[in-house]
Scaffold this active site. Sequence first.
Site, PDB file in Angstrom:
ATOM      1  N   VAL A  17      -1.435  13.463 -30.582  1.00  0.00           N
ATOM      2  CA  VAL A  17       0.280  13.705 -30.812  1.00  0.00           C
ATOM      3  C   VAL A  17       0.727  14.347 -29.600  1.00  0.00           C
ATOM      4  O   VAL A  17       1.811  13.625 -28.860  1.00  0.00           O
ATOM      5  CB  VAL A  17       0.522  14.855 -32.014  1.00  0.00           C
ATOM      6  CG1 VAL A  17       1.926  15.000 -32.103  1.00  0.00           C
ATOM      7  CG2 VAL A  17      -0.003  14.184 -33.292  1.00  0.00           C
ATOM      8  N   VAL A  36      21.082  14.643 -26.258  1.00  0.00           N
ATOM      9  CA  VAL A  36      21.132  16.248 -26.257  1.00  0.00           C
ATOM     10  C   VAL A  36      22.526  16.350 -25.674  1.00  0.00           C
ATOM     11  O   VAL A  36      23.141  17.216 -26.236  1.00  0.00           O
ATOM     12  CB  VAL A  36      20.118  16.745 -25.583  1.00  0.00           C
ATOM     13  CG1 VAL A  36      20.226  18.153 -25.313  1.00  0.00           C
ATOM     14  CG2 VAL A  36      18.667  16.554 -26.558  1.00  0.00           C
ATOM     15  N   GLU A 132       9.463  19.099 -38.874  1.00  0.00           N
ATOM     16  CA  GLU A 132       9.610  17.875 -39.590  1.00  0.00           C
ATOM     17  C   GLU A 132       8.002  16.944 -39.284  1.00  0.00           C
ATOM     18  O   GLU A 132       7.877  16.412 -40.447  1.00  0.00           O
ATOM     19  CB  GLU A 132      10.515  16.880 -38.813  1.00  0.00           C
ATOM     20  CG  GLU A 132      10.690  15.687 -39.710  1.00  0.00           C
ATOM     21  CD  GLU A 132      11.257  15.680 -41.119  1.00  0.00           C
ATOM     22  OE1 GLU A 132      10.349  15.259 -42.105  1.00  0.00           O
ATOM     23  OE2 GLU A 132      12.545  16.484 -41.264  1.00  0.00           O
ATOM     24  N   GLY A 137       4.094  12.727 -41.143  1.00  0.00           N
ATOM     25  CA  GLY A 137       4.151  11.695 -39.618  1.00  0.00           C
ATOM     26  C   GLY A 137       5.574  11.663 -39.470  1.00  0.00           C
ATOM     27  O   GLY A 137       6.485  12.470 -39.459  1.00  0.00           O
ATOM     28  N   GLY A 190     -11.130   4.493 -37.691  1.00  0.00           N
ATOM     29  CA  GLY A 190     -10.479   5.684 -36.951  1.00  0.00           C
ATOM     30  C   GLY A 190      -9.507   6.326 -37.954  1.00  0.00           C
ATOM     31  O   GLY A 190      -8.603   7.202 -37.466  1.00  0.00           O
ATOM     32  N   ASP A 204      -5.631  19.060 -46.763  1.00  0.00           N
ATOM     33  CA  ASP A 204      -4.632  18.865 -45.802  1.00  0.00           C
ATOM     34  C   ASP A 204      -3.320  18.303 -46.738  1.00  0.00           C
ATOM     35  O   ASP A 204      -2.297  18.767 -46.453  1.00  0.00           O
ATOM     36  CB  ASP A 204      -4.701  17.356 -45.170  1.00  0.00           C
ATOM     37  CG  ASP A 204      -3.841  16.849 -44.343  1.00  0.00           C
ATOM     38  OD1 ASP A 204      -3.362  17.234 -43.248  1.00  0.00           O
ATOM     39  OD2 ASP A 204      -3.107  15.715 -44.897  1.00  0.00           O
ATOM     40  N   LYS A 208       0.454  20.487 -47.213  1.00  0.00           N
ATOM     41  CA  LYS A 208       1.806  19.703 -47.049  1.00  0.00           C
ATOM     42  C   LYS A 208       2.767  20.011 -48.542  1.00  0.00           C
ATOM     43  O   LYS A 208       3.708  20.138 -48.636  1.00  0.00           O
ATOM     44  CB  LYS A 208       1.233  18.157 -47.100  1.00  0.00           C
ATOM     45  CG  LYS A 208       0.865  17.906 -45.417  1.00  0.00           C
ATOM     46  CD  LYS A 208       0.563  16.473 -45.514  1.00  0.00           C
ATOM     47  CE  LYS A 208      -0.132  16.124 -43.995  1.00  0.00           C
ATOM     48  NZ  LYS A 208      -0.618  14.849 -44.121  1.00  0.00           N
TER      49      LYS A 208
END
Length: 436
Positions: A17, A36, A132, A137, A190, A204, A208
Site C-alpha cells: 500500500v 487540495v 477510510e 479497500g 496471491g 481480519d 473491520k
Amino acid sequence: MTDKRTLKVAVLGCGAVGSQVVRLLSEQHDDLAARVGAPVELVGVAVRRLDAPRDVDVPEGLLTTDAHGLVSRDDVDLVVEVIGGIEPARALILSALDNGASVVTANKALLAEDGPTLFEAAAKAERDLYYEAAVAGAIPILRPLRESLAGDRVTRVLGIVNGTTNFILDKMDTSGAGFSEALEEAQELGYAEADPTADVEGFDAAAKAAILASLAFHSRVTAADVHREGISEVTAADVASARDMDSVVKLLAICELRPGPDGQEQVAARVHPAMIPRSHPLASVREAYNAVFVESEAAGQLMFYGPGAGGAPTASAVLGDLVTVARNRLAETRGAGESAYADRAVLPMGETRTRYHVAIDVDDRAGVLAAVANAFADHDVSIQTVRQEGRGADAQLVVVSHAAPDAALSATVDQLRNMDIVREVTSVMRVEGGDE
C-alpha cells in the site's frame, strides 16, 4: 496557488500500500494540488530496511529508518500510516498527533483494538484522524456511515469484508473444491498469505466489523466484542447443502441493533460463515471482491461494492482521506471525530437471535423425526423446514430453524449429539436472509 503554503506529508511504510501511496503522490502531484488548494510535498518515507526491494522508485533522500524522528518533525503537516499492526504504529500515530500533524491510517487492527486512545489524542491535538482505507479497500463505506448517513438511523450493516475468504468460498461453490484445495489456489494467485490465519479464521473481518459497528451505532465496539468464527471448518458438503437450498456460503460481518434483555437497544456484532439466499445482493459478490449492505430507517437499503484489498485500491482510499485532511489543514479546521454518544452495550452472542442449518446422520427407524423435533422444542426453538435424505445407513435429516437465541440453538445441537438415534451431527451453519 502561489499564496498557499506547501503541505508536507510523511509516509510510514512502503509495502504494497505504501509504495502505491508514494507513486500516486508523485504521479498526481498537480491534480492533488488543485484539489487540495495547495501543493502537497512528500518529505519522508519511513521503512524498516533501506535496501529492501520496492514496487516504486522513492526519490533520493526520502527513505529513512527513523520513523519516530520523521513524525516528530515540526514541518510535517500530514502523516500517512500504512505499516499495520499495533506497535510501533500506535506510538508513531500518537507522536504525530502530539507534534501537531493530522493522520491518515489504514490500520484496522489498531483501530479495532485501541481506537478510543487514538481518537482522544486527535481531539486533544485538534487534528484529524481519518481511516477510510481500514475497511474494504477502495470501497467508500466509512465516510458514508460517518457523514452521508449522519442524519439517518442505521439499523444493520451486513458485509463481505475479506477478499481472501470470499475467493475461497466462491471457488468451493463454483468448482466443488474442498477448503484446502481452494485455499491453495488462493495462495498461488496471491489472494492469500503463506500464513492465512488472520483471514481464514476471521480476525481480519472481526476488526473491520468492530469499526463498522462503532461508526454505524455511535458506540465503542472493539474486536474483542465481536463474536468470531472462521471458514476453516466449512466443508464441500456444507456448500453443497447450501446449493440445495438455493443459497451460498459467505463469511459475513454482521452488525445490527437488537433489543437486549432489559428492552434497551444493544449492538450485536459477529463474524461467521453463513448461508444466504442466492437472491440476496451479497450472494452475487464473486472472487476477491467485497461488498457492504447497509439498512437504515430513511434511506432504506444501500450496497457498496468493489475491490476490498490490494495496493492500488487501498491507496486510492488513503489519498481520498489525505485530500480531505489537507483541505482541513488549510482551512484551520477538522472533520468529524469519534461519535460514541449512544454508548450502547454489546449484546452477547448467546442472546443474539440467529437461525441454524443442521445436518444430522440418524438411525433409519420410526420415531426419529419426532425425537429430533422434541430436542428443538426442549429449547424453545421452532423448526422452519425439515427434510430427510437417504435411507438405511445413509439416512440424514436436514433441519432449518426459525430465529432463536444462539445459546438455545447451540444447546439444541449439543443435545442432538448426545442422542442414541443420532450417529453424527455432520454440519451446523447459521442462515441469514429470508424470513426469520
